[in-house]
Write a protein that holds these residues in place. Structure first.
Motif, PDB file in Angstrom:
ATOM      1  N   MET A   1      17.758   1.054  -6.397  1.00 47.94           N
ATOM      2  CA  MET A   1      16.861   0.289  -6.726  1.00 47.94           C
ATOM      3  C   MET A   1      15.094   0.708  -6.964  1.00 47.94           C
ATOM      4  N   THR A   2      14.733   0.532  -7.983  1.00 51.27           N
ATOM      5  CA  THR A   2      13.417   0.927  -8.274  1.00 51.27           C
ATOM      6  C   THR A   2      12.280   0.343  -7.574  1.00 51.27           C
ATOM      7  N   PRO A   3      11.268   1.185  -7.429  1.00 50.92           N
ATOM      8  CA  PRO A   3      10.203   0.360  -6.412  1.00 50.92           C
ATOM      9  C   PRO A   3       9.508  -0.813  -7.381  1.00 50.92           C
ATOM     10  N   ASN A   4       9.135  -2.019  -6.729  1.00 53.07           N
ATOM     11  CA  ASN A   4       8.589  -3.081  -7.302  1.00 53.07           C
ATOM     12  C   ASN A   4       7.108  -3.135  -7.173  1.00 53.07           C
ATOM     13  N   ILE A   5       6.630  -3.091  -5.665  1.00 51.82           N
ATOM     14  CA  ILE A   5       5.438  -3.378  -5.225  1.00 51.82           C
ATOM     15  C   ILE A   5       4.831  -2.216  -4.438  1.00 51.82           C
ATOM     16  N   ALA A   6       3.560  -1.910  -4.220  1.00 47.80           N
ATOM     17  CA  ALA A   6       3.012  -0.962  -3.402  1.00 47.80           C
ATOM     18  C   ALA A   6       1.837  -1.873  -2.650  1.00 47.80           C
ATOM     19  N   ILE A   7       1.848  -1.585  -1.471  1.00 44.93           N
ATOM     20  CA  ILE A   7       0.715  -2.371  -0.902  1.00 44.93           C
ATOM     21  C   ILE A   7      -0.144  -1.177  -0.303  1.00 44.93           C
ATOM     22  N   VAL A   8      -1.477  -1.271  -0.428  1.00 41.89           N
ATOM     23  CA  VAL A   8      -2.397  -0.342   0.227  1.00 41.89           C
ATOM     24  C   VAL A   8      -3.349  -0.979   1.028  1.00 41.89           C
ATOM     25  N   SER A  66      14.647   6.200  -4.689  1.00 43.79           N
ATOM     26  CA  SER A  66      14.245   6.617  -3.062  1.00 43.79           C
ATOM     27  C   SER A  66      12.968   6.083  -2.548  1.00 43.79           C
ATOM     28  N   LEU A  67      12.042   5.857  -3.620  1.00 46.87           N
ATOM     29  CA  LEU A  67      10.694   5.544  -2.994  1.00 46.87           C
ATOM     30  C   LEU A  67      10.543   4.210  -2.488  1.00 46.87           C
ATOM     31  N   PRO A  68      11.302   3.046  -2.586  1.00 44.54           N
ATOM     32  CA  PRO A  68      11.150   1.911  -1.643  1.00 44.54           C
ATOM     33  C   PRO A  68      11.475   2.212  -0.338  1.00 44.54           C
ATOM     34  N   GLY A  69      10.652   1.690   0.470  1.00 44.97           N
ATOM     35  CA  GLY A  69      10.623   1.886   1.807  1.00 44.97           C
ATOM     36  C   GLY A  69       9.692   3.031   2.476  1.00 44.97           C
ATOM     37  N   THR A  70       9.217   3.649   1.412  1.00 43.64           N
ATOM     38  CA  THR A  70       8.250   4.655   1.866  1.00 43.64           C
ATOM     39  C   THR A  70       7.057   4.185   2.615  1.00 43.64           C
ATOM     40  N   ASP A  71       6.640   4.655   3.742  1.00 40.08           N
ATOM     41  CA  ASP A  71       5.361   4.433   4.404  1.00 40.08           C
ATOM     42  C   ASP A  71       4.557   5.502   4.661  1.00 40.08           C
ATOM     43  N   VAL A  72       3.303   5.578   4.147  1.00 41.40           N
ATOM     44  CA  VAL A  72       2.302   6.664   4.332  1.00 41.40           C
ATOM     45  C   VAL A  72       1.245   6.371   5.108  1.00 41.40           C
ATOM     46  N   ARG A  73       0.901   6.884   6.268  1.00 41.46           N
ATOM     47  CA  ARG A  73      -0.168   6.373   7.205  1.00 41.46           C
ATOM     48  C   ARG A  73      -1.163   7.510   7.547  1.00 41.46           C
ATOM     49  N   VAL A  74      -2.309   7.255   7.058  1.00 44.71           N
ATOM     50  CA  VAL A  74      -3.308   8.464   7.373  1.00 44.71           C
ATOM     51  C   VAL A  74      -4.675   7.883   8.082  1.00 44.71           C
ATOM     52  N   THR A  75      -4.851   8.514   9.172  1.00 47.36           N
ATOM     53  CA  THR A  75      -5.799   8.081  10.040  1.00 47.36           C
ATOM     54  C   THR A  75      -6.703   9.283  10.183  1.00 47.36           C
ATOM     55  N   THR A  76      -7.955   9.170  10.114  1.00 43.48           N
ATOM     56  CA  THR A  76      -9.278  10.180  10.218  1.00 43.48           C
ATOM     57  C   THR A  76     -10.368   9.589  10.659  1.00 43.48           C
ATOM     58  N   ARG A  80      -8.634   4.291   8.473  1.00 46.62           N
ATOM     59  CA  ARG A  80      -6.977   4.052   8.517  1.00 46.62           C
ATOM     60  C   ARG A  80      -6.575   3.710   6.871  1.00 46.62           C
ATOM     61  N   VAL A  81      -5.551   4.407   6.674  1.00 48.43           N
ATOM     62  CA  VAL A  81      -5.188   3.736   5.161  1.00 48.43           C
ATOM     63  C   VAL A  81      -3.635   3.817   5.369  1.00 48.43           C
ATOM     64  N   LEU A  82      -2.916   2.683   4.942  1.00 49.80           N
ATOM     65  CA  LEU A  82      -1.529   2.519   4.983  1.00 49.80           C
ATOM     66  C   LEU A  82      -1.040   2.182   3.573  1.00 49.80           C
ATOM     67  N   VAL A  83      -0.031   3.028   2.927  1.00 45.78           N
ATOM     68  CA  VAL A  83       0.481   2.868   1.723  1.00 45.78           C
ATOM     69  C   VAL A  83       2.171   2.422   1.980  1.00 45.78           C
ATOM     70  N   ARG A  84       2.418   1.416   1.443  1.00 49.22           N
ATOM     71  CA  ARG A  84       3.932   1.088   1.656  1.00 49.22           C
ATOM     72  C   ARG A  84       4.405   0.683   0.217  1.00 49.22           C
ATOM     73  N   ILE A  85       5.597   1.314  -0.013  1.00 47.28           N
ATOM     74  CA  ILE A  85       6.287   0.882  -1.396  1.00 47.28           C
ATOM     75  C   ILE A  85       7.470   0.207  -1.034  1.00 47.28           C
ATOM     76  N   LEU A  86       7.315  -1.158  -1.572  1.00 47.03           N
ATOM     77  CA  LEU A  86       8.542  -1.976  -1.313  1.00 47.03           C
ATOM     78  C   LEU A  86       9.452  -1.984  -2.739  1.00 47.03           C
TER      79      LEU A  86
END
Length: 86
Positions: A1-8, A66-76, A80-86
């Motif tokens: 399945m290809t990625p459809n939505i990214a949430i930032v 394989s991108l759907p389900g990816t969670d990237v969390r950056v804190t400094t 905080r920045v959260l990027v989720r690919i659904l």
């Protein structure tokens, strides 16, 4: 399945927080238009480097799928920045 939505989601401790929904499925329209040019460039690069063409296409497609389900969390420093690919 290809990625459809990214949430930032950006969270500032002393400022405004915002969440941005990016519809990735709209990127497939220009990707389909540019696909012949990208495949020709990839073919030339594979011939020059001696890499099997179909193996590189298969590897790229496996990465995209394989991108759907990816969670990237950056804190400094409290930001905080959260990027989720659904």
């Amino acid at each position: 399945m290809t990625p459809n939505i990214a949430i930032v989601h950006v969270n500032y401790p002393h400022g405004p927080n915002f969440r941005l929904w990016l519809p990735l499925f709209l990127l497939w329209i220009p990707a389909l238009l540019l696909a012949p040019f990208v495949l020709v460039v990839l073919l030339v690069a594979c011939v020059c480097l001696g890499i099997p063409f179909w193996q590189s296409v298969r590897s790229f497609w496996a990465i995209v799928c394989s991108l759907p389900g990816t969670d990237v969390r950056v804190t400094t420093e409290g930001n905080r920045v959260l990027v989720r690919i659904l």
